[in-house]
Design an enzyme around this catalytic site. Structure first.
Site, short mmCIF file in Angstrom:
data_model
loop_
_atom_site.label_atom_id
_atom_site.label_comp_id
_atom_site.label_asym_id
_atom_site.label_seq_id
_atom_site.Cartn_x
_atom_site.Cartn_y
_atom_site.Cartn_z
N ASP A 52 22.69 72.62 -31.47
CA ASP A 52 22.40 71.15 -31.07
C ASP A 52 21.08 70.60 -31.66
O ASP A 52 19.97 71.38 -31.46
CB ASP A 52 22.20 71.02 -29.82
CG ASP A 52 23.47 71.59 -28.86
OD1 ASP A 52 24.08 72.29 -29.15
OD2 ASP A 52 23.04 71.66 -27.50
N1 DQQ Z 1 23.74 73.97 -25.93
C1 DQQ Z 1 24.78 73.44 -25.36
C2 DQQ Z 1 24.01 72.72 -24.48
C3 DQQ Z 1 22.79 73.64 -24.17
C4 DQQ Z 1 22.64 74.16 -25.31
C5 DQQ Z 1 25.39 72.38 -26.07
C6 DQQ Z 1 22.20 75.82 -25.69
O1 DQQ Z 1 24.72 72.39 -23.16
O2 DQQ Z 1 21.54 73.42 -23.70
O3 DQQ Z 1 26.05 72.72 -27.34
O4 DQQ Z 1 21.84 76.00 -26.90
#
Ligand code: DQQ
Length: 584
Positions: A52
């Site tokens: 992300d």
């Molecule tokens: N990636 C998820 C989120 C979390 C993160 C979404 C963990 O919910 O915080 O892709 O890498």
């Protein structure tokens, strides 16, 4: 579950390591012969796993992107925040990581979060820590030196954790704080993703947070966990973006949530800043409307307000579909989308997205077509540009739509299904027509982005599809055909398509950005100079290209810094443009 996933990753690493050794021993080099699929103008770290985008920001003349990063491996693992800076959102300097999972409240990962600029101008991170106990908690970090425009070092707050999962909050479904906004009462608000809802917290000082009785919005039972929520105002009649805390003027609010690891859905509504009542005009998971930022691969997105150009910009993680094995072979996994401006469409009921203008600096070798009739069955190659790295904009118009095939109401609820059926992809009256990108010489490999115009009662509907079924001859890859309808009226409007091609990613914007579809592809033949690009009409009725412009795209500049001194030098060169003879 994460422990099992980690064990699986270790196993895959071991198997691949042994394979690599045996390849070296028997002298074969099959791994080296594979295309590496790195893109040339999409954001990627030099190696390892990225997911992300976190806390995108414009600060003291510098764009920042932070991102979820595994510093030791190309598969998901113990996540840190990594950090890169840019003066133009296209060329980047990768800096040292600035948040690592080292404290009891984030020992198992520094997960996603956002940045809020506090009234004194200080950027502040709220992020999720996966604590020693594997519970998700919300933490804060501040810059060590906020006069440094590059914000190189960050300090975690001594008050961490600030929010912990209590009462009915599930400790494994409580994460991803948004950028906070300041209410008319001088109180901060932030939402955290919860199980089927957006949990609302308030604070007077940004340190002590109290949970509100009611979530900001809920679709409990209809969706799973809301990952990476986003909540921001959009102007009803302007061309500018709106800062997150703005509550007056002609605005609406957008609430976005990321569902099931695969799609980012949004609703638009009105928000009352004192009572925190958000009234959405539609509901999440409404199969007919399905308002999605992107109908292909585009996840965990995050927007920010760019005060330099009064615009709101959206980033998203584009994941791989070649799995852990592919990631380990490549040594990396994950891209970021091209940053997109995001605005409310003139209808007031949908968003429009468009690649930031800065991307145009990479264009070269323009090829144009004007007012050309594409006869039924026409296939025209667009030559003299690098088809593997290109930007293509085309507009299509029609004389007569009367022979368009009919669609029933039931066909309108599942655009991807329609796209993968012969009704959409085989010769009809008005369609399919569009672009064929990353095509091999014999067209065995190709990614096709096409439209098909149908009739539904007295109205016409425009279907847009992105077909990956022949994107790669390789095995075990995603072959889905993505699809969605485009809200344009082909009787009175042209249908436009812009497609950005970058080796292994195809980002398409239909109807001026009303419908976006991103495909992640792994061609084996259509790589580098071997790739071709076509414009086509396979319908029986002629379609006119009113205008088409295509460009080769130059590579963006990515540099990596290993020390503070090197950062100073790289940043200086980055600002003046590398290779322009300025001594830094
Ligand atoms: N990636 C998820 C989120 C979390 C993160 C979404 C963990 O919910 O915080 O892709 O890498």
């Amino acid at each position: 579950m994460w422990i099992c996933v980690l064990q699986l990753h270790v196993l895959i690493l071991l198997v691949l390591f042994c394979c690599k050794i045996s390849c070296i021993l028997d002298g074969s080099s099959s791994m080296e012969q594979k295309p590496n699929y790195r893109t040339s103008y999409h954001f990627q770290p030099p190696k390892n796993w990225m997911n992300d985008p976190n806390g995108p920001l414009y600060y003291k003349g510098v764009y920042h992107i932070f991102y979820q990063y595994n510093p030791i491996s190309p598969v998901f693992g113990k996540i840190s925040w990594a950090h890169s800076v840019s003066r133009d959102l296209i060329n980047w300097v990768h800096l040292e990581r600035m948040l690592d999972p080292t404290d009891s409240y984030d020992l198992n990962g520094c997960w996603s979060g956002s940045i809020t600029i506090l009234p004194g101008g200080e950027p502040t991170i709220l992020y999720t820590g996966v604590d020693f106990n594997n519970s998700q908690v919300q933490n804060l970090a501040m810059p060590k030196n906020s006069s440094d425009p590059l914000l190189r070092e960050w300090v975690k707050s001594e008050h961490n954790p600030l929010m912990i999962p209590v009462d009915e909050l599930e400790s494994k479904n409580f994460r991803d704080p948004t950028t906070a906004w300041l209410g008319p009462d001088g109180i901060w608000r932030v939402i955290i993703g919860g199980d089927g809802n957006a949990v609302l917290y308030k604070s007077g000082d940004f340190i002590g947070w109290t949970r509100s009785d009611q979530p900001l919005h809920s679709a409990f039972g209809k969706t799973g966990m809301w990952e990476c929520p986003d909540f921001f105002p959009v102007s009803v009649d302007g061309k500018n973006g709106v800062d997150t805390s703005v509550l007056d003027g002609r605005i609406k609010h957008v609430l976005k949530a990321s569902f099931e690891g695969s799609h980012d859905d949004y609703v638009i509504g009105s928000y009352e800043g004192l009572t925190d009542k958000f009234k959405a005009e539609s509901e999440f998971m409404d199969s007919r409307l399905q308002m999605r930022y992107d109908y292909g691969k585009f996840y965990a997105s995050k927007s920010f307000f760019d005060s330099a150009k009064s615009r709101r910009i959206l980033w998203a993680w584009i994941s791989e579909s070649d799995g852990d094995v592919g990631a380990i072979e490549k040594g990396w996994a994950g891209l970021q989308s091209i940053p997109r401006t995001i605005l409310l469409d003139k209808s007031g009921s949908k968003l429009v997205q468009w690649p930031v203008d800065e991307i145009d600096q990479l264009r070269s070798n323009e090829v144009k077509i004007r007012d050309k009739m594409l006869k039924g069955g026409a296939l025209i190659e667009i030559e003299n540009i690098t088809a593997s790295q290109a930007d293509v904009e085309a507009s299509f118009k029609f004389g007569n739509l009367e022979t368009a095939e009919d669609l029933d109401e039931k066909d309108l609820v599942d655009a991807p299904l329609l796209c993968s059926s012969r009704r959409a992809s085989m010769r009809g009256a008005i369609g399919p027509f569009g672009l064929i990108v990353l095509a091999s010489e014999g067209l065995e490999e190709q990614t096709t982005i096409f439209f098909h115009v149908f009739k539904n009662g007295a109205k016409y509907v425009v279907l847009m599809c992105s077909d990956q079924s022949r994107s790669s001859l390789g095995e075990g890859l995603e072959k889905a055909t993505y699809g969605a309808f485009v809200d344009v009226d082909p009787l009175h409007e042209e249908i436009s398509l812009r497609t950005l091609v970058d080796g292994s990613i195809v980002e398409s914007f239909g109807g001026g950005g009303l419908t976006c579809i991103t495909a992640r592809v792994y061609p084996k033949l259509a790589i580098g100079k071997e790739a071709r690009l076509y414009i086509f009409n396979n319908g029986t009725i002629d379609v006119a290209i009113s205008r088409m412009n295509a460009w080769s795209m130059k590579p963006a500049q990515f540099h990596e810094s290993y020390s503070s001194q090197e950062t100073d030098m790289l940043w200086c060169q980055h600002q003046f443009g590398f290779g322009h003879g300025v001594v830094c």
